[in-house]
Design a protein around this motif. Sequence first.
Motif, PDB file in Angstrom:
ATOM      1  N   PRO A 102      97.532 -20.033   2.646  1.00 25.32           N
ATOM      2  CA  PRO A 102      97.031 -18.652   2.653  1.00 25.32           C
ATOM      3  C   PRO A 102      96.203 -18.308   3.886  1.00 25.32           C
ATOM      4  N   GLY A 103      95.542 -19.279   4.461  1.00 32.27           N
ATOM      5  CA  GLY A 103      94.646 -18.978   5.572  1.00 32.27           C
ATOM      6  C   GLY A 103      95.262 -19.048   6.952  1.00 32.27           C
ATOM      7  N   TYR A 104      96.327 -19.849   7.121  1.00 36.34           N
ATOM      8  CA  TYR A 104      96.797 -20.117   8.472  1.00 36.34           C
ATOM      9  C   TYR A 104      98.283 -19.892   8.716  1.00 36.34           C
ATOM     10  N   LEU A 105      99.073 -19.762   7.684  1.00 41.11           N
ATOM     11  CA  LEU A 105     100.511 -19.662   7.906  1.00 41.11           C
ATOM     12  C   LEU A 105     101.004 -18.243   7.678  1.00 41.11           C
ATOM     13  N   ALA A 106     101.602 -17.692   8.701  1.00 43.45           N
ATOM     14  CA  ALA A 106     102.209 -16.376   8.587  1.00 43.45           C
ATOM     15  C   ALA A 106     103.636 -16.554   8.064  1.00 43.45           C
ATOM     16  N   GLU A 107     104.353 -15.471   7.939  1.00 44.31           N
ATOM     17  CA  GLU A 107     105.732 -15.551   7.456  1.00 44.31           C
ATOM     18  C   GLU A 107     106.556 -16.446   8.386  1.00 44.31           C
ATOM     19  N   PRO A 108     107.328 -17.361   7.836  1.00 41.16           N
ATOM     20  CA  PRO A 108     108.157 -18.235   8.664  1.00 41.16           C
ATOM     21  C   PRO A 108     109.175 -17.436   9.466  1.00 41.16           C
ATOM     22  N   SER A 109     109.531 -17.971  10.620  1.00 38.63           N
ATOM     23  CA  SER A 109     110.542 -17.358  11.472  1.00 38.63           C
ATOM     24  C   SER A 109     111.265 -18.476  12.197  1.00 38.63           C
ATOM     25  N   ALA A 110     112.234 -18.126  13.004  1.00 34.63           N
ATOM     26  CA  ALA A 110     112.974 -19.142  13.756  1.00 34.63           C
ATOM     27  C   ALA A 110     112.060 -19.883  14.723  1.00 34.63           C
ATOM     28  N   ASP A 111     110.998 -19.215  15.183  1.00 36.04           N
ATOM     29  CA  ASP A 111     110.067 -19.846  16.118  1.00 36.04           C
ATOM     30  C   ASP A 111     108.902 -20.540  15.426  1.00 36.04           C
ATOM     31  N   ALA A 112     108.671 -20.234  14.176  1.00 38.82           N
ATOM     32  CA  ALA A 112     107.554 -20.832  13.427  1.00 38.82           C
ATOM     33  C   ALA A 112     108.046 -21.105  12.003  1.00 38.82           C
ATOM     34  N   ARG A 113     108.711 -22.220  11.846  1.00 34.54           N
ATOM     35  CA  ARG A 113     109.324 -22.550  10.552  1.00 34.54           C
ATOM     36  C   ARG A 113     108.301 -23.132   9.585  1.00 34.54           C
ATOM     37  N   TRP A 114     108.601 -22.978   8.318  1.00 36.29           N
ATOM     38  CA  TRP A 114     107.796 -23.592   7.258  1.00 36.29           C
ATOM     39  C   TRP A 114     108.698 -23.769   6.049  1.00 36.29           C
ATOM     40  N   CYS A 115     108.551 -24.863   5.364  1.00 35.68           N
ATOM     41  CA  CYS A 115     109.340 -25.129   4.173  1.00 35.68           C
ATOM     42  C   CYS A 115     108.410 -25.183   2.977  1.00 35.68           C
ATOM     43  N   HIS A 116     108.686 -24.379   1.948  1.00 29.17           N
ATOM     44  CA  HIS A 116     107.806 -24.403   0.781  1.00 29.17           C
ATOM     45  C   HIS A 116     107.963 -25.710   0.004  1.00 29.17           C
ATOM     46  N   LEU A 117     108.953 -26.504   0.333  1.00 32.58           N
ATOM     47  CA  LEU A 117     109.093 -27.850  -0.219  1.00 32.58           C
ATOM     48  C   LEU A 117     108.660 -28.874   0.833  1.00 32.58           C
ATOM     49  N   TRP A 118     107.593 -28.570   1.551  1.00 29.70           N
ATOM     50  CA  TRP A 118     107.112 -29.427   2.643  1.00 29.70           C
ATOM     51  C   TRP A 118     106.829 -30.837   2.162  1.00 29.70           C
ATOM     52  N   PHE A 119     106.452 -31.013   0.900  1.00 32.74           N
ATOM     53  CA  PHE A 119     106.098 -32.329   0.364  1.00 32.74           C
ATOM     54  C   PHE A 119     107.314 -33.212   0.144  1.00 32.74           C
ATOM     55  N   GLU A 120     108.519 -32.691   0.437  1.00 34.20           N
ATOM     56  CA  GLU A 120     109.727 -33.516   0.420  1.00 34.20           C
ATOM     57  C   GLU A 120     110.054 -34.043   1.816  1.00 34.20           C
ATOM     58  N   HIS A 121     109.253 -33.684   2.799  1.00 36.22           N
ATOM     59  CA  HIS A 121     109.430 -34.133   4.182  1.00 36.22           C
ATOM     60  C   HIS A 121     108.319 -35.133   4.502  1.00 36.22           C
ATOM     61  N   SER A 122     108.663 -36.394   4.671  1.00 39.57           N
ATOM     62  CA  SER A 122     107.634 -37.417   4.891  1.00 39.57           C
ATOM     63  C   SER A 122     106.838 -37.167   6.173  1.00 39.57           C
ATOM     64  N   VAL A 123     107.484 -36.636   7.207  1.00 39.76           N
ATOM     65  CA  VAL A 123     106.751 -36.344   8.447  1.00 39.76           C
ATOM     66  C   VAL A 123     105.705 -35.256   8.198  1.00 39.76           C
ATOM     67  N   ALA A 124     106.064 -34.257   7.409  1.00 38.36           N
ATOM     68  CA  ALA A 124     105.109 -33.193   7.091  1.00 38.36           C
ATOM     69  C   ALA A 124     103.957 -33.746   6.256  1.00 38.36           C
ATOM     70  N   ILE A 125     104.256 -34.602   5.301  1.00 36.05           N
ATOM     71  CA  ILE A 125     103.204 -35.207   4.486  1.00 36.05           C
ATOM     72  C   ILE A 125     102.239 -35.979   5.375  1.00 36.05           C
ATOM     73  N   ALA A 126     102.780 -36.804   6.282  1.00 35.44           N
ATOM     74  CA  ALA A 126     101.933 -37.624   7.153  1.00 35.44           C
ATOM     75  C   ALA A 126     101.045 -36.753   8.036  1.00 35.44           C
ATOM     76  N   ARG A 127     101.616 -35.741   8.673  1.00 33.19           N
ATOM     77  CA  ARG A 127     100.830 -34.888   9.577  1.00 33.19           C
ATOM     78  C   ARG A 127      99.794 -34.056   8.813  1.00 33.19           C
ATOM     79  N   LEU A 128     100.205 -33.475   7.712  1.00 37.87           N
ATOM     80  CA  LEU A 128      99.279 -32.643   6.947  1.00 37.87           C
ATOM     81  C   LEU A 128      98.170 -33.476   6.319  1.00 37.87           C
ATOM     82  N   HIS A 129      98.474 -34.688   5.921  1.00 36.25           N
ATOM     83  CA  HIS A 129      97.439 -35.567   5.375  1.00 36.25           C
ATOM     84  C   HIS A 129      96.399 -35.878   6.451  1.00 36.25           C
TER      85      HIS A 129
END
Length: 198
Positions: A102-129
């Motif tokens: 809610p505080g930092y992510l705007a709507e995803p786009s081709a230049d700024a992607r985001w996956c609402h299932l980010w916790f299924e991506h181990s790289v995302a888990i590692a970086r966000l942790h």
Amino acid sequence: MADDPEEEPRLDVPIGMFQDIEDIKAELSRLNTLFNSFTGGDGAEPGEASAAEDAAAGAEPDEGEADEDEWQYPPFILLLDPPAYDDELRALVEWVEGVLVPGYLAEPSADARWCHLWFEHSVAIARLHAVWLAWQELTDPASCGYTGPSVWHRDHLDPALRELRASSGPFSGCTKGEHQIDHRMPSTVPSAWSHGID
């Protein structure tokens, strides 16, 4: 009458210097706290054993003490086994969905992607942790002073989001058409618990 000891000296100090001094004091306080946590805070020189340590030199450590020492610093999440991994991931999900999205992510786009299932991506888990661990430390004025949040944004959040949201990042395949994953607006954050995390 410059030689008069009763006369107060006139100091022309730039205003910015006071802020620099406060930053140095905060950093010194943080380093003292860190030093005390490494040395046990008993005033002994690094590498110098205290009398209590000398007395217990041959004794086996108490099982409770060994557990405290083992978990004193948060481990890298990908090296954890269940149930510790599950507990850490739950806490991370709460922080990402409650603070970061809610505080930092705007709507995803081709230049700024985001996956609402980010916790299924181990790289995302590692970086966000890693970003979350830094946030916990750098938003505590007792350990980092007033510059902690700025350091957190500059050194942790911004580089991590650049890597995660880049077109070649871990979410590169998570577009609406390719993976059938609907991206969402930050105002409609889905509950992470509804995605199968127990």
